[in-house]
Design a protein around this motif. Structure first.
Motif, PDB file in Angstrom:
ATOM      1  N   ALA A  77      41.178  44.071  43.766  1.00  0.00           N
ATOM      2  CA  ALA A  77      40.737  43.080  42.769  1.00  0.00           C
ATOM      3  C   ALA A  77      40.462  43.732  41.421  1.00  0.00           C
ATOM      4  CB  ALA A  77      39.492  42.355  43.264  1.00  0.00           C
ATOM      5  N   ARG A  87      45.189  39.739  42.507  1.00  0.00           N
ATOM      6  CA  ARG A  87      43.787  40.068  42.222  1.00  0.00           C
ATOM      7  C   ARG A  87      42.893  38.874  42.540  1.00  0.00           C
ATOM      8  NH1 ARG A  87      42.881  42.002  36.549  1.00  0.00           N
ATOM      9  NH2 ARG A  87      40.979  42.840  37.438  1.00  0.00           N
ATOM     10  N   LYS A  88      43.341  37.674  42.160  1.00  0.00           N
ATOM     11  CA  LYS A  88      42.577  36.460  42.472  1.00  0.00           C
ATOM     12  C   LYS A  88      42.477  36.266  43.978  1.00  0.00           C
ATOM     13  CE  LYS A  88      44.061  33.869  38.394  1.00  0.00           C
ATOM     14  NZ  LYS A  88      44.819  32.677  37.963  1.00  0.00           N
ATOM     15  N   SER A  92      39.090  35.979  46.177  1.00  0.00           N
ATOM     16  CA  SER A  92      38.861  34.829  47.055  1.00  0.00           C
ATOM     17  C   SER A  92      38.618  35.260  48.501  1.00  0.00           C
ATOM     18  CB  SER A  92      40.053  33.877  47.004  1.00  0.00           C
ATOM     19  OG  SER A  92      40.156  33.290  45.736  1.00  0.00           O
ATOM     20  N   CYS A 116      40.197  35.486  34.435  1.00  0.00           N
ATOM     21  CA  CYS A 116      41.129  35.194  35.528  1.00  0.00           C
ATOM     22  C   CYS A 116      40.472  35.337  36.895  1.00  0.00           C
ATOM     23  CB  CYS A 116      42.392  36.042  35.421  1.00  0.00           C
ATOM     24  SG  CYS A 116      42.259  37.715  36.050  1.00  0.00           S
ATOM     25  N   LEU A 117      39.336  36.015  36.963  1.00  0.00           N
ATOM     26  CA  LEU A 117      38.666  36.215  38.241  1.00  0.00           C
ATOM     27  C   LEU A 117      37.359  35.432  38.379  1.00  0.00           C
ATOM     28  CD1 LEU A 117      39.123  40.091  38.620  1.00  0.00           C
ATOM     29  CD2 LEU A 117      40.620  38.269  39.450  1.00  0.00           C
ATOM     30  N   SER A 119      36.462  32.261  37.981  1.00  0.00           N
ATOM     31  CA  SER A 119      36.480  31.001  38.736  1.00  0.00           C
ATOM     32  C   SER A 119      36.508  31.273  40.231  1.00  0.00           C
ATOM     33  CB  SER A 119      37.684  30.148  38.335  1.00  0.00           C
ATOM     34  OG  SER A 119      37.571  29.767  36.986  1.00  0.00           O
ATOM     35  N   ARG A 120      37.270  32.271  40.642  1.00  0.00           N
ATOM     36  CA  ARG A 120      37.322  32.626  42.061  1.00  0.00           C
ATOM     37  C   ARG A 120      35.976  33.191  42.521  1.00  0.00           C
ATOM     38  NH1 ARG A 120      42.649  32.502  44.308  1.00  0.00           N
ATOM     39  NH2 ARG A 120      43.848  31.322  42.789  1.00  0.00           N
TER      40      ARG A 120
END
Length: 195
Positions: A77, A87-88, A92, A116-117, A119-120
């Motif tokens: 990640a 990575r997402k 997750s 980009c990360l 929200s996850r």
């Protein structure tokens, strides 16, 4: 058959190009070449699990692929050369281990502001830690990012009944976008409709 083998060899070499920097930058103090090789094989195995489109790997899949899947998932990640989708997926997948190092990693993502990360990470926090994640989720609603607000509202919906006061605040907040407010209304309705 030769075409298949060539494609497979190319895919393996491409993944090695992406994963080899992890071996030297993420774990520079690896003890021996055997340990290095094991680490690389674990990275490759977990990377392949994250690359699978047709299925969602379970905790058992990751534990079969690596001795410490949390360490490997965090390394993937954090790796800047890995594709953002992978990575997402790594972020997750971490929700399957409700451990303090996972919580710390999620909170670090939220602090560092990697959109980009993030929200996850909020959804992962809700899945892994439930009600105990509410203070952190409340803080993310103060960030200036609408996409993060929307993901946080979804995370509050995952938490459920205990998140209703925060969702009601979202509905009433003029600081949040109309879309976020509508998503909060929707999550409230879903929570209230649960038996």
């Amino acid at each position: 058959m030769k075409q298949y083998l060539l494609t497979r060899a190319f895919a393996r070499s491409l993944s090695l190009v992406v994963l080899l920097p992890l071996l030297f930058f993420v774990r520079p103090a690896a003890a021996q070449s055997v340990e290095d090789e094991t680490w690389l094989l674990e990275l490759q195995a977990v990377h392949l699990l994250l690359s699978t489109i047709d299925s969602a790997p379970t905790r058992e899949h990751f534990e079969a692929a690596a001795r410490d899947p949390v360490e490997v998932l965090i390394a993937l990640a954090e790796h800047p050369l890995l594709h953002p989708m992978q990575r997402k997926a790594a972020v997750s997948a971490l929700h399957q281990w409700p451990e303090e190092r996972v919580r710390g990693f999620y909170e670090r993502i939220l602090e560092l502001g990697e959109p980009c990360l993030q929200s996850r990470a909020v959804v992962g926090l809700a899945r892994a830690f439930g009600e105990s994640a509410l203070p952190t989720l409340a803080q993310t609603l103060e960030a200036p990012d609408e996409a993060l607000h929307n993901a946080t509202v979804a995370a509050l919906g995952i938490v459920g009944e205990a998140a209703k006061p925060l969702l009601e605040q979202c509905v009433a907040s003029s600081a949040l976008s109309p879309l976020t407010q509508e998503l909060a209304r929707s999550e409230l309705s879903r929570i209230e409709a649960r038996p």
